[in-house]
Design an enzyme around this catalytic site. Structure first.
Site, PDB file in Angstrom:
ATOM      1  N   HIS A   3      17.081  42.258  18.350  1.00 44.89           N
ATOM      2  CA  HIS A   3      15.638  42.454  18.165  1.00 44.89           C
ATOM      3  C   HIS A   3      15.099  43.080  19.445  1.00 44.89           C
ATOM      4  CE1 HIS A   3      14.743  39.049  15.019  1.00 44.89           C
ATOM      5  NE2 HIS A   3      14.677  40.213  14.441  1.00 44.89           N
ATOM      6  N   CYS A  33      10.412  34.454  20.911  1.00 48.15           N
ATOM      7  CA  CYS A  33      10.707  34.314  19.472  1.00 48.15           C
ATOM      8  C   CYS A  33      10.105  33.072  18.857  1.00 48.15           C
ATOM      9  CB  CYS A  33      12.202  34.167  19.221  1.00 48.15           C
ATOM     10  SG  CYS A  33      13.283  35.275  20.036  1.00 48.15           S
TER      11      CYS A  33
HETATM   12  N1  ARG Z   1      18.669  33.221  14.303  1.00 47.18           N
HETATM   13  C1  ARG Z   1      17.500  34.054  14.271  1.00 47.18           C
HETATM   14  C2  ARG Z   1      17.863  35.420  13.708  1.00 47.18           C
HETATM   15  O1  ARG Z   1      18.940  35.875  13.982  1.00 47.18           O
HETATM   16  C3  ARG Z   1      16.902  34.164  15.626  1.00 47.18           C
HETATM   17  C4  ARG Z   1      15.643  34.965  15.689  1.00 47.18           C
HETATM   18  C5  ARG Z   1      15.095  35.036  17.061  1.00 47.18           C
HETATM   19  N2  ARG Z   1      13.886  35.748  17.090  1.00 47.18           N
HETATM   20  C6  ARG Z   1      13.593  36.837  17.809  1.00 47.18           C
HETATM   21  N3  ARG Z   1      12.403  37.315  17.722  1.00 47.18           N
HETATM   22  N4  ARG Z   1      14.477  37.442  18.540  1.00 47.18           N
HETATM   23  O2  ARG Z   1      17.117  36.039  13.001  1.00 47.18           O
END
Ligand code: ARG
Length: 295
Positions: free
Chosen positions: A193, A289
């Protein structure tokens, strides 16, 4: 307006209209947080290892840290069988329009494991008077503020694509929100992300992990942002340094132990607040997050 190369850039940050800083925070209660499937490399080997009590304590400290900065936190209940719903940055992209209208674009999650989170978050926005927008059918995925990051105090969006979010999402978002979007291509699955490798700290400063971006994207960051702080691989990948949150342009909430980054932040006048988010790192997330900044 979509910008993918420096040749497309015909403005500087000074030309961009200002946007008020977010005034509130939305979080999801961690009751059902767990690692039960693997959808990013950080989750590998962590299935079944989350300590629920520890996670709740860490989550509470994150919540209290935002409250201590004067940002009230609204909490949406977690849902059984949606263990990643606690990552409230992902299900939506909110903003306040120039005439003070509150507006939200709902996400289309890539993984089937996470798709059912979105309607619960949408319900909260509906109950709180936001105008709800949906992405067109032909746009495959978009993971909200995990990939689309507002430039602090500006009507300018940074849009990550290449791993979770489809690049086509940003054309619609740019049009509907009437803002330019600087598209950044992500190239390393560990930084899946945009919020894992780019944090906008104030209107002049970004915290980045440079190797997570294509060359064109890195050029765009350096061309537009005067002050770029770099994290090393250890602090970026293991401690999610770039997933820090700086909601007011001054106070940085960050995972504990990012010493090298913190030294640079402190030298530049930021106030560092170290937090323990190790239970959430097991799922591939940290402070940024774990919440949504809202208006
Ligand atoms: N396990 C989640 C996923 O892979 C974690 C998300 C974390 N959020 C972020 N904004 N990076 O989607």
């Amino acid at each position: 307006m979509i910008i993918q190369h420096i040749e497309d850039l015909d403005f500087t940050l000074d030309d961009i209209a200002s946007m008020p800083l977010p005034r509130k925070v939305l979080m999801v209660d961690p009751e059902y947080f767990d690692v039960v499937y693997v959808i990013n490399p950080h989750m590998e080997g962590n299935e079944g290892t989350v300590e629920a009590g520890e996670a709740r304590q860490q989550w509470k400290e994150v919540r209290q840290s935002f409250e201590a900065l004067g940002l009230p936190v609204s909490v949406v209940e977690g849902q059984k069988d949606l263990p990643d719903m606690v990552f409230a940055a992902n299900q939506s992209l909110p903003c306040e329009t120039e005439d003070g209208h509150r507006f939200v674009v709902m996400s289309k999650m890539q993984s089937d494991h996470r798709k059912d989170e979105v309607p619960y978050i949408e319900q909260w926005y509906r109950q709180n008077g936001y105008e709800i927008h949906y992405l067109d059918d032909d746009i495959e995925t978009f993971e909200g503020m995990g990939d689309a990051i507002w430039h602090t105090g500006k009507r300018l969006l940074w849009g990550g694509h290449g791993i979770r979010s489809s690049s086509s999402a940003y054309e619609q978002i740019s049009e509907e929100l009437d803002v330019p979007v600087i598209m950044l291509q992500l190239t390393d699955p560990s930084f899946y992300h945009l919020d894992t490798c780019l944090g906008i700290l104030d209107s002049n400063t970004a915290l980045i992990y440079p190797d997570a971006f294509s060359d064109d994207s890195l050029d765009l960051i350096h061309t537009l942002i005067p002050n770029v702080i770099e994290a090393d691989r250890y602090e970026a990948e293991e401690l999610f340094a770039c997933n820090a949150s700086c909601p007011d342009g001054k106070n940085v909430l960050i995972q504990k132990g990012t010493d090298e980054v913190n030294r640079q932040l402190t030298a530049q006048g930021f106030v560092v607040h170290e937090l323990d988010t190790t239970e959430f790192l097991k799922a591939g997330g940290s402070v940024y997050c774990m919440k949504m900044l809202i208006w």
